[in-house]
Design an enzyme around this catalytic site. Structure first.
Site, PDB file in Angstrom:
ATOM      1  N   TYR A 145       3.984   1.126  14.095  1.00 51.55           N
ATOM      2  CA  TYR A 145       5.330   0.551  14.090  1.00 51.55           C
ATOM      3  C   TYR A 145       6.340   1.641  14.435  1.00 51.55           C
ATOM      4  CZ  TYR A 145       9.263  -2.359  12.977  1.00 51.55           C
ATOM      5  OH  TYR A 145      10.409  -3.103  13.089  1.00 51.55           O
ATOM      6  N   GLN A 172       7.878  -9.846  11.566  1.00 60.38           N
ATOM      7  CA  GLN A 172       7.133 -10.612  12.583  1.00 60.38           C
ATOM      8  C   GLN A 172       6.164  -9.712  13.360  1.00 60.38           C
ATOM      9  OE1 GLN A 172      10.389 -10.335  12.252  1.00 60.38           O
ATOM     10  NE2 GLN A 172      11.447  -9.885  14.186  1.00 60.38           N
ATOM     11  N   ASN A 205      12.255  -0.571   8.186  1.00 65.09           N
ATOM     12  CA  ASN A 205      13.242  -0.949   7.165  1.00 65.09           C
ATOM     13  C   ASN A 205      12.567  -1.714   6.024  1.00 65.09           C
ATOM     14  OD1 ASN A 205      12.750  -3.537   8.095  1.00 65.09           O
ATOM     15  ND2 ASN A 205      14.616  -3.639   9.327  1.00 65.09           N
ATOM     16  N   GLN A 215      18.162  17.711   5.358  1.00 68.75           N
ATOM     17  CA  GLN A 215      17.580  16.575   4.647  1.00 68.75           C
ATOM     18  C   GLN A 215      18.649  15.535   4.329  1.00 68.75           C
ATOM     19  OE1 GLN A 215      14.638  14.616   3.953  1.00 68.75           O
ATOM     20  NE2 GLN A 215      14.255  16.749   4.416  1.00 68.75           N
ATOM     21  N   HIS A 263      19.863  12.717   6.766  1.00 70.62           N
ATOM     22  CA  HIS A 263      18.994  11.580   7.093  1.00 70.62           C
ATOM     23  C   HIS A 263      19.538  10.266   6.560  1.00 70.62           C
ATOM     24  CE1 HIS A 263      15.331  12.687   9.111  1.00 70.62           C
ATOM     25  NE2 HIS A 263      15.158  13.752   8.345  1.00 70.62           N
ATOM     26  N   GLU A 290       8.594  15.829  -1.317  1.00 75.17           N
ATOM     27  CA  GLU A 290       8.030  15.591   0.011  1.00 75.17           C
ATOM     28  C   GLU A 290       7.958  16.922   0.787  1.00 75.17           C
ATOM     29  OE1 GLU A 290      10.681  13.276   2.320  1.00 75.17           O
ATOM     30  OE2 GLU A 290       9.217  12.792   3.882  1.00 75.17           O
ATOM     31  N   HIS A 291       9.107  17.619   0.859  1.00 72.76           N
ATOM     32  CA  HIS A 291       9.172  18.931   1.512  1.00 72.76           C
ATOM     33  C   HIS A 291       9.515  19.987   0.472  1.00 72.76           C
ATOM     34  CE1 HIS A 291      10.690  15.929   4.471  1.00 72.76           C
ATOM     35  NE2 HIS A 291       9.895  16.559   5.306  1.00 72.76           N
ATOM     36  N   ASP A 343       9.188  19.210  10.960  1.00 71.05           N
ATOM     37  CA  ASP A 343       9.579  17.842  11.332  1.00 71.05           C
ATOM     38  C   ASP A 343       9.234  17.535  12.781  1.00 71.05           C
ATOM     39  OD1 ASP A 343      10.612  17.365   8.864  1.00 71.05           O
ATOM     40  OD2 ASP A 343      12.714  17.665   9.431  1.00 71.05           O
ATOM     41  N   GLU A 397     -28.711  -2.474 -17.873  1.00 76.62           N
ATOM     42  CA  GLU A 397     -27.491  -3.201 -17.469  1.00 76.62           C
ATOM     43  C   GLU A 397     -27.746  -4.703 -17.342  1.00 76.62           C
ATOM     44  OE1 GLU A 397     -25.477  -1.342 -14.171  1.00 76.62           O
ATOM     45  OE2 GLU A 397     -25.051   0.450 -15.367  1.00 76.62           O
ATOM     46  N   HIS A 403     -32.514  -6.211  -9.866  1.00 73.80           N
ATOM     47  CA  HIS A 403     -32.378  -4.838  -9.374  1.00 73.80           C
ATOM     48  C   HIS A 403     -33.649  -4.034  -9.682  1.00 73.80           C
ATOM     49  CE1 HIS A 403     -28.150  -5.829  -8.943  1.00 73.80           C
ATOM     50  NE2 HIS A 403     -27.886  -4.634  -8.454  1.00 73.80           N
TER      51      HIS A 403
END
Lengths: 426, 426
Positions: free
Chosen positions: B122, B184, B207, B252, B255, B320-321, B354, B408, B413
């Site tokens: 995506y 979609q 999003n 950062q 963003h 994250e960073h 990045d 068991e 088995h």
């Protein structure tokens, strides 16, 4: 057991993913938020309601573990110990190493492997007891060097866990065993309570409530896959022994009415012999009723024109367990794309992998072997990238990095590079 | 930017996971089921409604890709090409190998690595265009040898994609680009339509609608992590240059208003200098408004007593960073447990990772670096266990396996083993 010739759109053979019942989901949400707020008190209350147990303490004591040994058969204990050794040996090969690469301009890049801090292992309670599940979930975490491993399992009405569960946990050195089950145990692991520190990942099988709860807390903590009903596909040509094929199909079918046991063969004669053998062996099984319903609903022998077509059927089914009983099973290994575990040759019964050989029996079900893996050591570690640039490397590449950043409209990204290089004017 | 002394319960520093808005979830469910039923027709309709585009064909043509080159700056193209080469080189090191182990009794155990058959990437549309995202998501799949990689991206009202997106895709050899976005597009990838074959895994940012749709189709197909707002933590002592620290915090913050930029230091003086530098540089940024809101809401400089305490703060935040600007950053590498990417030394600006160095910029956010990894090649392969037992191995271990199975309660088995060994009487 039905016999069917393979034809047409193979994709229609795939089983679809089952949805969680919305009523289960809503009661699970309620339990989760209750435990999140009221902690141990809520867990106690649900344990009383669902398990009938009135606990004075959540944790299993050392005495309980010791006492459990009296109730476990010596052969079973030997089997548990040997299986544990085999599982540890196999999984040790999976441990990834931190690595680095260097460049002449001073650049160092790398990938650091770090174990998770803490893991919770869910062990189902009730009548069916699966010590093998404990081995398969705990040992990979131990090999990964996870520092804290907590087991949770629902107690019976007397507030006790099954001796085989306690012995297996003790054999592995699991110290913390918290007596709780269902969504309340998952909540306690995810959010923590006064007596139980939260964990970073929850693994292990459970009923629909456990599965729904794991799905809900996913993101807050990590989880393993949500297991569906068990599956086996046996790929066989006319060299296969139909009694072996039938026995293995039934070892899957006895698990669960929704289990699926399928043979795919190029031989009409074998197909009929498998069907007859399944019926003959079925009549002698203690769990005949369950196995029969599984075979009737989800069992089949597919007859393919060629071995290539048979392999294509296997790849479409993407089974949890695949057995290959053909003249030269290794010849097919490269062509098999999707299967959780691949058992090669006539002596590799699925039970060998379920209990003993050393591979993991927690496998992707419901066709998810298309994209998922057996539970493994890497599920209990995570990676961190390492980036170390020298002044030389930054001076040289700075302008390219800055122009890339500006193309994306991120000026501060460009300036963070330029402030360090000769281009810098900020 | 606030300065705060570290004290008390460090866990409270962790940011909590955001929940998906239920109204988003329900409209996403509707779109998913509509596309599942009506396929391309439904996708067309949503594309008209949401993107304003009336498409005659879903797929980007070769001519569109070629024409796009005229609109991409030469420096940017050079940057894209060099970055692609670096990313390919780094990720090649991540490719796992199939292995086997053998035992004297004829046992063979192994782990087979197989690429996924197909992956959907995506790529967000709209005003912000991120060619780097295409590199970071497509290249690991290519290194893994995924056969079919499909890109999806929402068109603008003229039915077109951004030239930089088309050029980047073409540079990587991505053939199939399907013009659709939102839930979609996720539905089309997961369930397939007449013109688009379904894929096994969906990756890439989007999003809230895209995120909610990915969460819904998870299980039917695999997905990558759901990305939260971006985070940086800079760990620094008095050797650090406050302008560099400030520049990176701002890279950062620009963003997203919800991005989080935090410095952790042992130096009071540095803390004040960082705060002042942030303010000074902030005033010069084109995206000042966004960055300022991020800094005001989620920015902070934490002052710790010792470097050990500062590292503990980092591990609690699990950013994250992480940038380490201390006298000897390598000394701390072993102590850092939780971070998506670790940037060592004063020339390793986050922008380097990045865009360019070669490591992946798709990283675990929101504290999930405690248990998650950067996007990597293993996300595009899966493992299958291999088990091959000899008659000797089964004869020798059969009794233990059977006794484990009977413990068991799984008789079939046990019998599947015994039917093959001398114990067999079935």
């Amino acid at each position: 057991m039905r016999i069917e010739r393979v034809k047409g759109e193979l994709k229609s053979l795939r089983r679809s993913v089952e949805m969680i019942d919305p009523s289960v989901q809503s009661s699970v949400k309620e339990i989760l938020s209750d435990v999140k707020q009221r902690g141990d008190e809520a867990v106690s209350q649900y344990t009383k309601t669902f398990d009938g147990a009135d606990l004075s303490s959540f944790f299993v004591t050392e005495e309980e573990k010791q006492a459990a040994y009296e109730h476990v058969n010596k052969d079973v204990l030997r089997a548990i110990r040997q299986a544990a050794e085999n599982i540890r040996e196999y999984h040790a090969r999976q441990l990834e190493q931190t690595w680095m690469m260097t460049k002449d301009d001073g650049t160092i890049l790398g990938q650091k492997i770090t174990p998770l801090d803490s893991v919770g292992v869910y062990v189902p309670g009730g009548t069916a007891v699966y010590p093998s599940t404990i081995l398969m979930n705990v040992i990979p975490a131990q090999v990964a060097k996870v520092e804290r491993i907590v087991m949770v399992s629902p107690p019976n009405a007397e507030g006790k866990l099954h001796p085989a569960v306690l012995v297996t946990a003790h054999e592995l050195g699991v110290k913390d065993i918290y007596k709780a089950g269902g969504a309340q145990a998952v909540a306690a692991l995810a959010y923590g309570t006064k007596t139980l520190e939260p964990v970073d990942k929850i693994v292990g099988p459970g009923n629909v409530f456990v599965a729904a709860a794991k799905r809900e807390v996913f993101g807050h903590v990590d989880i393993d896959m949500i297991a569906g009903p068990s599956e086996i596909v046996v790929l066989c040509d006319d060299s296969a022994n139909p009694s072996y094929v039938a026995a293995d199909l039934l070892s899957q079918a006895e698990h669960d009415e929704r289990a699926s046991a399928i043979a795919v063969t190029t031989s009409n004669a074998l197909a009929e012999n498998i069907r007859d053998e399944v019926e003959r062996q079925l009549q002698q099984l203690p769990r005949e009723a369950i196995a029969r319903r599984s075979i009737e609903s989800y069992g089949a022998v597919y007859v393919a024109e060629t071995l290539a077509e048979a392999v294509e059927v296997v790849n479409q089914l993407a089974p949890e367990h695949l057995e290959v009983m053909t003249k030269d099973p290794y010849l097919l290994l490269g062509k098999i794309k999707h299967a959780g575990a691949i058992f090669l040759g006539e002596y590799s019964a699925e039970s060998v992998g379920d209990y003993f050989a050393g591979t993991n029996h927690v496998l992707p079900t419901n066709g998810t072997a298309r994209f998922s893996s057996p539970l493994n050591v890497s599920d209990f570690t995570k990676k961190s990238s390492i980036i170390s640039y020298s002044k030389q490397a930054l001076d040289q590449n700075g302008p390219l990095i800055a122009s890339f950043a500006r193309e994306e409209g991120l000026e501060a990204h460009a300036r963070a590079v330029e402030i360090r290089t000769k281009e810098g004017e900020v």
